[in-house]
Design an enzyme around this catalytic site. Structure first.
Site, mmCIF file in Angstrom:
data_model
loop_
_atom_site.group_PDB
_atom_site.id
_atom_site.type_symbol
_atom_site.label_atom_id
_atom_site.label_comp_id
_atom_site.label_asym_id
_atom_site.label_seq_id
_atom_site.Cartn_x
_atom_site.Cartn_y
_atom_site.Cartn_z
ATOM 1 N N HIS A 382 -16.431 -28.254 11.238
ATOM 2 C CA HIS A 382 -16.873 -28.767 9.941
ATOM 3 C C HIS A 382 -15.775 -29.568 9.233
ATOM 4 O O HIS A 382 -16.056 -30.305 8.280
ATOM 5 C CB HIS A 382 -17.330 -27.611 9.040
ATOM 6 C CG HIS A 382 -18.528 -27.950 8.207
ATOM 7 N ND1 HIS A 382 -18.717 -29.200 7.654
ATOM 8 C CD2 HIS A 382 -19.594 -27.205 7.819
ATOM 9 C CE1 HIS A 382 -19.847 -29.203 6.963
ATOM 10 N NE2 HIS A 382 -20.401 -28.014 7.054
ATOM 11 N N ARG A 383 -14.530 -29.450 9.680
ATOM 12 C CA ARG A 383 -13.471 -30.262 9.094
ATOM 13 C C ARG A 383 -13.665 -31.730 9.442
ATOM 14 O O ARG A 383 -13.184 -32.615 8.728
ATOM 15 C CB ARG A 383 -12.106 -29.806 9.612
ATOM 16 C CG ARG A 383 -11.761 -28.343 9.337
ATOM 17 C CD ARG A 383 -10.428 -27.987 9.957
ATOM 18 N NE ARG A 383 -10.421 -28.273 11.398
ATOM 19 C CZ ARG A 383 -9.316 -28.342 12.139
ATOM 20 N NH1 ARG A 383 -8.130 -28.149 11.579
ATOM 21 N NH2 ARG A 383 -9.385 -28.591 13.428
#
Length: 404
Positions: A382-383
């Site tokens: 998700h980064r």
């Protein structure tokens, strides 16, 4: 470092030049270490399961006339300097005094402890790992560029005494008591299993995982697969067709075809598509890579996966064939599973789990029909990848599979 799996010789044995003397596990490849000389071995340093650091002594040979000290085989392909001109061999000349090259020489710190006591040079991500592992990063010896402390340095130090942060020593949570009753076998973390544990732990600590799922109507693709198998004269599974569709989807959604350089704080979007395939073996999970997968036909992909899987299972795959992946596919359907929450093959940013195709009642344009449904699960970092982009990638993949 590398793990010593087993010795192929004993102390006192006479060996020939290039004769294999030990098997070692480096990352996910099993390699044989050859003897650099013909001679008699006087000492084997280490036992099965030991972790041998680069530059450490691995084996000693008997001294010969004119040699001031017994030559040693180092656990790295470094050249050993001699008092005479280098003869061009792997470890230098047997005549003369042997010493370790400057590249691998140990350099003690001013305080003599071998541990840096200054302000450590490290990225925020590495410092976060140090905090989670309760390691005093300022006491870790860095091996990165310019002495920078890497994630691997912190993990190696986490098991060393004296490197725990002062606060951690007081706040450390004791491990639970292990119930040893009824144990039928004790299996140490060694070989591939140890590397799997290290890689997955690093991935979970570093990546911010999330998973999205969907199903594709592969009724038409299943029909085409049957025709393709008949033309090819052999059975071809759905996996190479899914792989080909993944390559097309990655071209449309390049943010998923990337790796993360946490040391430099950068996201590296890849221009090539190198697909990794999770392979289950007796030794554990391995992930060989097919390079330039988008340039290969489904039949070439099928042959490539079969060849790599076989070499994984008989332990002949090279380390280089497990490097360079940009996206990984895990075929959990071959073992009966439908959906999964796969762990990202760090430093990649996404992994796709392909479930078991199942015949079921489907609906299209208001009509019921018997068809084939293929479950798909994608985990992303998700980064790097937003949830919306992961959903768009999955939607593109489903459209490709439903329109073969």
């Amino acid at each position: 470092e590398a793990e010593l799996i087993k010795w192929l010789v004993d102390a006192g044995d006479a060996v020939k030049e290039s004769q294999s003397i030990a098997e070692m596990q480096t990352d996910k490849a099993l390699v044989e270490v050859p003897s650099p000389w013909a001679g008699t071995i006087t000492e084997l340093v280490g036992k099965s399961g030991d972790i041998i650091k680069v530059g450490a002594v691995l084996v000693r040979y008997g001294a010969t006339a004119g040699v001031k000290s017994a030559p040693v085989q180092k656990a790295a392909p470094a050249k050993l300097a001699t008092s005479e001109a280098d003869q061009g061999t792997v470890v230098g000349n047997m005549s003369g005094t042997l010493s370790v090259s400057d590249r691998f020489a140990r350099r003690p710190e001013p305080d003599g402890s071998g541990v840096s006591m200054g302000k450590a040079s490290a990225t925020p991500a590495v410092r976060r790992i140090a905090r989670e592992l309760q390691v005093d990063i300022d006491r870790v010896q860095g091996t990165g560029r310019g002495g920078r402390v890497t994630a691997g340095d912190v993990e190696s130090a986490s098991s060393s005494s004296g490197l725990t942060s002062p606060a951690a020593s007081a706040d450390a949570v004791p491990l639970p008591v292990v119930d040893a009753q009824g144990v039928s076998a004790r299996i140490p973390f060694r070989g591939v299993r140890r590397k799997i544990a290290e890689a997955l732990s690093r991935s979970v600590r570093t990546c911010v995982h999330f998973t999205a799922t969907d199903e594709a109507d592969v009724t038409a693709l299943e029909s085409r697969r049957g025709e393709f198998s008949e033309t090819a004269g052999r059975r071809v599974t759905l996996l190479p067709f899914v792989s080909a569709a993944v390559c097309q989807a990655l071209r449309r959604h390049p943010s998923l075809n990337a790796i993360v350089d946490d040391d430099a704080g950068e996201i590296l979007i890849k221009g090539v598509i190198n697909l990794g395939f999770a392979v289950d073996t007796d030794a554990g999970l391995m992930v060989p890579v097919i390079r330039d997968a988008d340039r290969k036909s489904p039949l070439e992909l099928a042959d490539g996966v079969k060849s790599l899987a076989q070499r994984c299972r008989d332990r002949t795959i090279s380390r280089e064939e497990s490097l360079g992946g940009t996206f990984t596919i895990s075929n959990v359907g071959s073992y009966g599973a439908m959906f999964a929450t796969p762990i990202i093959n760090y430093p990649e940013v996404a992994i796709l789990a392909v479930g078991r195709a199942k015949e079921k009642v489907l609906v299209k344009d208001g009509r019921f029909f018997a068809g084939w449904s293929l479950p798909l699960s994608i985990s992303c970092d998700h980064r790097v990848v937003d949830g919306a982009e992961a959903a768009r990638f999955l939607h593109t993949l489903v459209q490709l599979l439903e329109s073969p």
